[in-house]
Structure formats: structure tokens, C-alpha cells
Motif scaffolding. Structure first.
Motif, short mmCIF file in Angstrom:
data_model
loop_
_atom_site.label_atom_id
_atom_site.label_comp_id
_atom_site.label_asym_id
_atom_site.label_seq_id
_atom_site.Cartn_x
_atom_site.Cartn_y
_atom_site.Cartn_z
N CYS A 138 0.85 -1.20 0.00
CA CYS A 138 0.00 0.00 0.00
C CYS A 138 0.88 1.24 0.00
O CYS A 138 1.75 1.40 0.86
CB CYS A 138 -0.91 0.01 1.22
N CYS A 141 0.00 3.28 3.54
CA CYS A 141 0.36 2.80 4.88
C CYS A 141 1.45 1.73 4.86
O CYS A 141 1.94 1.35 5.92
CB CYS A 141 -0.87 2.27 5.61
N CYS A 163 -4.26 -0.41 -0.08
CA CYS A 163 -5.04 -1.45 0.59
C CYS A 163 -6.49 -0.99 0.73
O CYS A 163 -6.79 0.20 0.59
CB CYS A 163 -4.43 -1.77 1.96
N CYS A 166 -7.20 1.98 3.20
CA CYS A 166 -6.75 3.35 2.89
C CYS A 166 -7.54 4.01 1.76
O CYS A 166 -7.49 5.22 1.61
CB CYS A 166 -5.27 3.34 2.54
#
Ligand SMILES: [Zn+2]
Length: 181
Positions: A138, A141, A163, A166
Motif C-alpha cells: 500500500c 500505509c 489497501c 486506505c
């Protein structure tokens, strides 16, 4: 470390920069400073732009560490996100030509561009490895676990890898007026 919580895009921060949870580059300045301090020789001279999303910082740092460990004489020309992938271009590494087709992105490497030195094959492999890993990491994050459902997505023609968790924050951030980003 305490994360700022409960502030979803409301207040207008005139004093200090509020961190939006959907900003892929919220911590870029720190990450940039960190690598420049640790590997100054890799960041000397001019470049075409060096900027990478927060979630991919460990990937970029990993390649820089590899370069340093092996004493490869590399200066970064460009580091960026493109089509939802991490791209790292170094002086001395074959340039890469890119084409976008209707159904996504394809690219190929053209070796031997004028002025480029034959690449250290191991570095090229290392860069490719990071690029492949970025499609499963991701960019916000840094999540990589299968349960996070990291995948490449498209939003109004913009490709990004994120992801499931997010995505709503990233959508909210992108929807902000330009001067609030
Ligand atoms: Zn994420």
C-alpha cells in the motif's frame, strides 16, 4: 507516537500542516531528508524529481541501502510513482520507455540509450524487485499482508496501489480542492 485522530478534513490549517490520512506524501519531507543524510552520494547533482509515497519508503530505502552496501556508483535521476508502481531511475542504468494502452500500462526497457553506461545487472534486478513489490505494498500505509487486499486501483484516470482500508481516505484527499491538498 500519537496519531492525530478524528480530524477528517474539517479544519483549515493555517498554522502548521495538518496531516490528512489520505495524503500519500504526508511524510515525504522527512523520508527525503533521511535518505539524503544517509546516502548523500546517491542524491548529488541534478535530478528530474525524486518523490515517493510514504508507504513505499522502505522499498526505496532498501534499494539505496543495497547500492551503498555494494559500492555501486549510482546517482538517482528520478524516483516516482507511475501507473501505481514505484519507478527508480539511476544514472548508469538503462532508461525505460513507457507506453500506456487503453487497458492499463505496459512498459519495456530499452538498453543502451545514448549516454547511459551498461547497468550493473544486480542493481537493475534490485530496482525491478522493488517495483514488483510496490504493486503489493500500500503506497499510503505500507501494508503488504494479503488480508489488507493491496491492489492497483484507478481513480479518474490516476493509478495508485493501496489497501482496502486506505482507499476511502485517499479518495477523500484527492477530492479536496487543489489548494487544500
Ligand atoms: Zn493502506
Amino acid at each position: 507516537m500519537s496519531g492525530p485522530a478524528g480530524n477528517d478534513g474539517e479544519g483549515v490549517a493555517t498554522a502548521g500542516k495538518a496531516v490528512h490520512p489520505g495524503d500519500l506524501y504526508a511524510h515525504f519531507a522527512e523520508h527525503d531528508a533521511e535518505l539524503k543524510a544517509r546516502y548523500p552520494e546517491q542524491f548529488q547533482g541534478q535530478n528530474l524529481g525524486l518523490r515517493w509515497p510514504d508507504g513505499w519508503h522502505t522499498l526505496v530505502a532498501g534499494v539505496c541501502a543495497y547500492v551503498a552496501e555494494h559500492g555501486i556508483p549510482v546517482r538517482w535521476h528520478q524516483i516516482k510513482e507511475k501507473f501505481g508502481e514505484l519507478r527508480m531511475y539511476a544514472e548508469g542504468v538503462a532508461l525505460r520507455a513507457e507506453f500506456q494502452s487503453a487497458d492499463g500500462a505496459t512498459s519495456f526497457t530499452s538498453a543502451g540509450e545514448e549516454g547511459s553506461v551498461p547497468a550493473a545487472p544486480t542493481l537493475e534486478a534490485k530496482i525491478r524487485e522493488a517495483q514488483t513489490a510496490s504493486l503489493q505494498t500500500c503506497s499510503r500505509c505500507g501494508a503488504t499482508d494479503p488480508s489488507a487486499q493491496v491492489t492497483r486501483r484507478v481513480l479518474a484516470g490516476w493509478w495508485f496501489t493501496a489497501c482496502d482500508r486506505c482507499v476511502p481516505d485517499i479518495h477523500a484527499y484527492v477530492a479536496l480542492p487543489r489548494d487544500q491538498r
